[in-house]
Design a protein around this motif. Structure first.
Motif, PDB file in Angstrom:
ATOM      1  N   ILE A 201       0.852  -1.180   0.000  1.00  0.00           N
ATOM      2  CA  ILE A 201       0.000   0.000   0.000  1.00  0.00           C
ATOM      3  C   ILE A 201       0.888   1.231   0.000  1.00  0.00           C
ATOM      4  O   ILE A 201       2.036   1.169   0.434  1.00  0.00           O
ATOM      5  CB  ILE A 201      -0.955  -0.011   1.227  1.00  0.00           C
ATOM      6  CG1 ILE A 201      -2.047   1.046   1.092  1.00  0.00           C
ATOM      7  CG2 ILE A 201      -0.169   0.136   2.520  1.00  0.00           C
ATOM      8  CD1 ILE A 201      -3.159   0.892   2.144  1.00  0.00           C
ATOM      9  N   SER A 202       0.346   2.342  -0.501  1.00  0.00           N
ATOM     10  CA  SER A 202       1.128   3.568  -0.553  1.00  0.00           C
ATOM     11  C   SER A 202       0.263   4.759  -0.129  1.00  0.00           C
ATOM     12  O   SER A 202      -0.961   4.656  -0.032  1.00  0.00           O
ATOM     13  CB  SER A 202       1.654   3.798  -1.967  1.00  0.00           C
ATOM     14  OG  SER A 202       0.583   3.965  -2.875  1.00  0.00           O
TER      15      SER A 202
ATOM     16  N   GLU B  36      -6.681   3.583   2.532  1.00  0.00           N
ATOM     17  CA  GLU B  36      -7.202   2.304   2.991  1.00  0.00           C
ATOM     18  C   GLU B  36      -7.334   1.341   1.818  1.00  0.00           C
ATOM     19  O   GLU B  36      -7.763   1.710   0.731  1.00  0.00           O
ATOM     20  CB  GLU B  36      -8.568   2.533   3.643  1.00  0.00           C
ATOM     21  CG  GLU B  36      -9.119   1.380   4.420  1.00  0.00           C
ATOM     22  CD  GLU B  36     -10.379   1.795   5.184  1.00  0.00           C
ATOM     23  OE1 GLU B  36     -10.683   3.005   5.229  1.00  0.00           O
ATOM     24  OE2 GLU B  36     -11.043   0.916   5.729  1.00  0.00           O
ATOM     25  N   ASP B  37      -6.988   0.079   2.061  1.00  0.00           N
ATOM     26  CA  ASP B  37      -7.138  -0.960   1.042  1.00  0.00           C
ATOM     27  C   ASP B  37      -7.462  -2.265   1.757  1.00  0.00           C
ATOM     28  O   ASP B  37      -6.567  -2.955   2.245  1.00  0.00           O
ATOM     29  CB  ASP B  37      -5.857  -1.098   0.214  1.00  0.00           C
ATOM     30  CG  ASP B  37      -6.012  -2.097  -0.918  1.00  0.00           C
ATOM     31  OD1 ASP B  37      -5.032  -2.325  -1.644  1.00  0.00           O
ATOM     32  OD2 ASP B  37      -7.111  -2.671  -1.093  1.00  0.00           O
TER      33      ASP B  37
ATOM     34  N   ALA C 294       4.601  15.182  12.454  1.00  0.00           N
ATOM     35  CA  ALA C 294       5.422  14.317  13.302  1.00  0.00           C
ATOM     36  C   ALA C 294       6.410  13.490  12.493  1.00  0.00           C
ATOM     37  O   ALA C 294       7.217  12.755  13.077  1.00  0.00           O
ATOM     38  CB  ALA C 294       4.530  13.392  14.119  1.00  0.00           C
ATOM     39  N   LYS C 295       6.340  13.584  11.184  1.00  0.00           N
ATOM     40  CA  LYS C 295       7.171  12.769  10.294  1.00  0.00           C
ATOM     41  C   LYS C 295       7.031  11.295  10.667  1.00  0.00           C
ATOM     42  O   LYS C 295       8.025  10.569  10.895  1.00  0.00           O
ATOM     43  CB  LYS C 295       8.644  13.199  10.329  1.00  0.00           C
ATOM     44  CG  LYS C 295       8.896  14.610   9.824  1.00  0.00           C
ATOM     45  CD  LYS C 295      10.399  14.847   9.665  1.00  0.00           C
ATOM     46  CE  LYS C 295      10.691  16.270   9.272  1.00  0.00           C
ATOM     47  NZ  LYS C 295      10.434  17.222  10.363  1.00  0.00           N
ATOM     48  N   HIS C 296       5.799  10.860  10.712  1.00  0.00           N
ATOM     49  CA  HIS C 296       5.497   9.512  11.182  1.00  0.00           C
ATOM     50  C   HIS C 296       4.391   8.897  10.331  1.00  0.00           C
ATOM     51  O   HIS C 296       3.435   9.582   9.969  1.00  0.00           O
ATOM     52  CB  HIS C 296       5.050   9.565  12.647  1.00  0.00           C
ATOM     53  CG  HIS C 296       4.619   8.255  13.201  1.00  0.00           C
ATOM     54  ND1 HIS C 296       5.510   7.325  13.705  1.00  0.00           N
ATOM     55  CD2 HIS C 296       3.389   7.687  13.321  1.00  0.00           C
ATOM     56  CE1 HIS C 296       4.860   6.264  14.115  1.00  0.00           C
ATOM     57  NE2 HIS C 296       3.565   6.453  13.904  1.00  0.00           N
ATOM     58  N   LEU C 297       4.557   7.641   9.995  1.00  0.00           N
ATOM     59  CA  LEU C 297       3.461   6.917   9.367  1.00  0.00           C
ATOM     60  C   LEU C 297       3.321   5.554  10.013  1.00  0.00           C
ATOM     61  O   LEU C 297       4.265   5.044  10.640  1.00  0.00           O
ATOM     62  CB  LEU C 297       3.618   6.802   7.847  1.00  0.00           C
ATOM     63  CG  LEU C 297       4.733   5.990   7.228  1.00  0.00           C
ATOM     64  CD1 LEU C 297       4.337   5.572   5.822  1.00  0.00           C
ATOM     65  CD2 LEU C 297       6.010   6.806   7.155  1.00  0.00           C
ATOM     66  N   SER C 298       2.122   5.025   9.882  1.00  0.00           N
ATOM     67  CA  SER C 298       1.860   3.724  10.478  1.00  0.00           C
ATOM     68  C   SER C 298       1.001   2.891   9.543  1.00  0.00           C
ATOM     69  O   SER C 298       0.222   3.432   8.752  1.00  0.00           O
ATOM     70  CB  SER C 298       1.185   3.882  11.844  1.00  0.00           C
ATOM     71  OG  SER C 298      -0.039   4.552  11.712  1.00  0.00           O
ATOM     72  N   LEU C 299       1.166   1.601   9.653  1.00  0.00           N
ATOM     73  CA  LEU C 299       0.373   0.638   8.889  1.00  0.00           C
ATOM     74  C   LEU C 299      -0.477  -0.141   9.880  1.00  0.00           C
ATOM     75  O   LEU C 299       0.068  -0.734  10.819  1.00  0.00           O
ATOM     76  CB  LEU C 299       1.281  -0.314   8.112  1.00  0.00           C
ATOM     77  CG  LEU C 299       0.579  -1.458   7.381  1.00  0.00           C
ATOM     78  CD1 LEU C 299      -0.259  -0.918   6.221  1.00  0.00           C
ATOM     79  CD2 LEU C 299       1.602  -2.464   6.853  1.00  0.00           C
ATOM     80  N   HIS C 300      -1.803  -0.117   9.658  1.00  0.00           N
ATOM     81  CA  HIS C 300      -2.720  -0.857  10.495  1.00  0.00           C
ATOM     82  C   HIS C 300      -3.261  -2.043   9.716  1.00  0.00           C
ATOM     83  O   HIS C 300      -3.708  -1.871   8.563  1.00  0.00           O
ATOM     84  CB  HIS C 300      -3.880   0.034  10.945  1.00  0.00           C
ATOM     85  CG  HIS C 300      -3.471   1.114  11.886  1.00  0.00           C
ATOM     86  ND1 HIS C 300      -4.296   1.589  12.881  1.00  0.00           N
ATOM     87  CD2 HIS C 300      -2.311   1.814  12.008  1.00  0.00           C
ATOM     88  CE1 HIS C 300      -3.670   2.538  13.559  1.00  0.00           C
ATOM     89  NE2 HIS C 300      -2.466   2.694  13.044  1.00  0.00           N
TER      90      HIS C 300
ATOM     91  N   THR D 164      -4.566  -0.210   6.262  1.00  0.00           N
ATOM     92  CA  THR D 164      -4.728   1.242   6.258  1.00  0.00           C
ATOM     93  C   THR D 164      -3.391   1.865   6.629  1.00  0.00           C
ATOM     94  O   THR D 164      -2.759   1.439   7.598  1.00  0.00           O
ATOM     95  CB  THR D 164      -5.801   1.690   7.254  1.00  0.00           C
ATOM     96  OG1 THR D 164      -7.034   1.037   6.955  1.00  0.00           O
ATOM     97  CG2 THR D 164      -5.991   3.210   7.178  1.00  0.00           C
ATOM     98  N   VAL D 165      -2.993   2.851   5.857  1.00  0.00           N
ATOM     99  CA  VAL D 165      -1.773   3.591   6.202  1.00  0.00           C
ATOM    100  C   VAL D 165      -2.174   5.004   6.618  1.00  0.00           C
ATOM    101  O   VAL D 165      -3.004   5.640   5.965  1.00  0.00           O
ATOM    102  CB  VAL D 165      -0.756   3.600   5.040  1.00  0.00           C
ATOM    103  CG1 VAL D 165      -1.361   4.168   3.766  1.00  0.00           C
ATOM    104  CG2 VAL D 165       0.498   4.358   5.413  1.00  0.00           C
ATOM    105  N   PHE D 166      -1.603   5.459   7.720  1.00  0.00           N
ATOM    106  CA  PHE D 166      -1.831   6.797   8.235  1.00  0.00           C
ATOM    107  C   PHE D 166      -0.532   7.587   8.149  1.00  0.00           C
ATOM    108  O   PHE D 166       0.536   7.063   8.463  1.00  0.00           O
ATOM    109  CB  PHE D 166      -2.289   6.742   9.700  1.00  0.00           C
ATOM    110  CG  PHE D 166      -3.620   6.074   9.902  1.00  0.00           C
ATOM    111  CD1 PHE D 166      -3.693   4.709  10.160  1.00  0.00           C
ATOM    112  CD2 PHE D 166      -4.798   6.812   9.856  1.00  0.00           C
ATOM    113  CE1 PHE D 166      -4.909   4.083  10.353  1.00  0.00           C
ATOM    114  CE2 PHE D 166      -6.025   6.192  10.052  1.00  0.00           C
ATOM    115  CZ  PHE D 166      -6.088   4.829  10.299  1.00  0.00           C
ATOM    116  N   LEU D 167      -0.657   8.851   7.747  1.00  0.00           N
ATOM    117  CA  LEU D 167       0.510   9.711   7.632  1.00  0.00           C
ATOM    118  C   LEU D 167       0.325  10.955   8.494  1.00  0.00           C
ATOM    119  O   LEU D 167      -0.682  11.656   8.360  1.00  0.00           O
ATOM    120  CB  LEU D 167       0.753  10.115   6.176  1.00  0.00           C
ATOM    121  CG  LEU D 167       1.888  11.102   5.920  1.00  0.00           C
ATOM    122  CD1 LEU D 167       3.225  10.519   6.341  1.00  0.00           C
ATOM    123  CD2 LEU D 167       1.910  11.522   4.451  1.00  0.00           C
ATOM    124  N   ASN D 168       1.289  11.228   9.343  1.00  0.00           N
ATOM    125  CA  ASN D 168       1.299  12.438  10.163  1.00  0.00           C
ATOM    126  C   ASN D 168       2.543  13.230   9.773  1.00  0.00           C
ATOM    127  O   ASN D 168       3.645  12.958  10.271  1.00  0.00           O
ATOM    128  CB  ASN D 168       1.320  12.067  11.658  1.00  0.00           C
ATOM    129  CG  ASN D 168       1.274  13.285  12.561  1.00  0.00           C
ATOM    130  OD1 ASN D 168       1.695  14.382  12.180  1.00  0.00           O
ATOM    131  ND2 ASN D 168       0.777  13.099  13.765  1.00  0.00           N
TER     132      ASN D 168
END
Lengths: 118, 113
Positions: free
Chosen positions: B48-49, B58-59, B70-76, B63-67
């Protein structure tokens, strides 16, 4: 659809010897990449080809590494002479064209060649 | 200089629960972010991108979240399945050079029954 083919799967050589890896990308893919993945690290781009031309080789140690993509299809990566720190998995990837996002052309990776230099 | 960092080398989650994999980056010029999944003895596969103009993509179960602040991303991953057990790599690229991916060191996810 056949994937990216790489050979050999494994190679063990002594330091100062030479080694070559081969990659056959997915048919029709114009862009080809070679990555080096050292144990415990993420893949690092070594060289990128667009057809048979080099787009980016800024991270290729040119004193010992060389790569070519004759006729814009298959590619070979050579190390001469090898050093202990070259021990890694060498991944080949291809994509339909440049631009992961603009053209939605994700890169497909081969299984890699695990090189051990002793 | 590690521009993309995945500080958790491993994560263990029970089947059916949520898996959260984190990634931090230092270069504020990064514009695109991807997650790749890698099984043993196989090459990484694209998962995912997300573009920097979005904060969520979301796929299916992913789900990928980008902050960006905070220069932070997460994969749920919800719900997690045993087949999700793999190494997950976060990667980033610049707008003017989207071909050149900078990868993190990876997080090994294990989903147990």
């Amino acid at each position: 659809e056949a994937g990216v083919a790489q050979s050999p799967r494994y190679k063990i050589i002594e330091k100062r010897q030479s080694v070559a890896f081969w990659c056959n990308p997915i048919s029709g893919h114009a862009t080809l990449y070679w990555y080096q993945q050292i144990l415990g690290q993420g893949p690092k781009l070594l060289i990128q080809f667009q057809n048979n031309g080099v787009v980016d080789d800024s991270q290729l140690p040119k004193d010992r590494f060389s790569a070519e993509r004759l006729k814009g299809v298959d590619s070979t990566l050579k190390i001469q002479p090898a050093k202990l720190e070259d021990s890694a998995v060498y991944l080949c990837a291809s994509s339909l064209d440049r631009g992961f996002f603009f053209l939605n052309t994700e890169a497909f990776f081969g299984q890699g060649t695990r090189l051990t230099v002793v | 200089d590690q521009q993309v960092k995945q500080n958790s080398p491993s994560l263990s989650v029970q089947e059916g629960r949520i898996s959260i994999l984190n990634c931090d980056y230092t270069n504020s010029m990064f514009d695109y972010f991807l997650w790749y999944k890698k099984y043993p003895a196989e090459g990484p596969t694209f998962l995912i991108s997300i573009s920097s103009i979005k904060d969520k993509n979301e796929d299916g179960r992913f789900t990928v979240f980008l902050n960006k602040s905070a220069k932070h991303l997460s994969l749920h991953i919800v719900p997690s399945q045993p087949g999700d057990s793999a190494v997950y790599f976060c990667a980033a690229s610049l707008l003017y050079n989207t071909d050149k991916l900078i990868f993190g060191t990876g997080t090994r996810l294990q989903v147990f029954p």
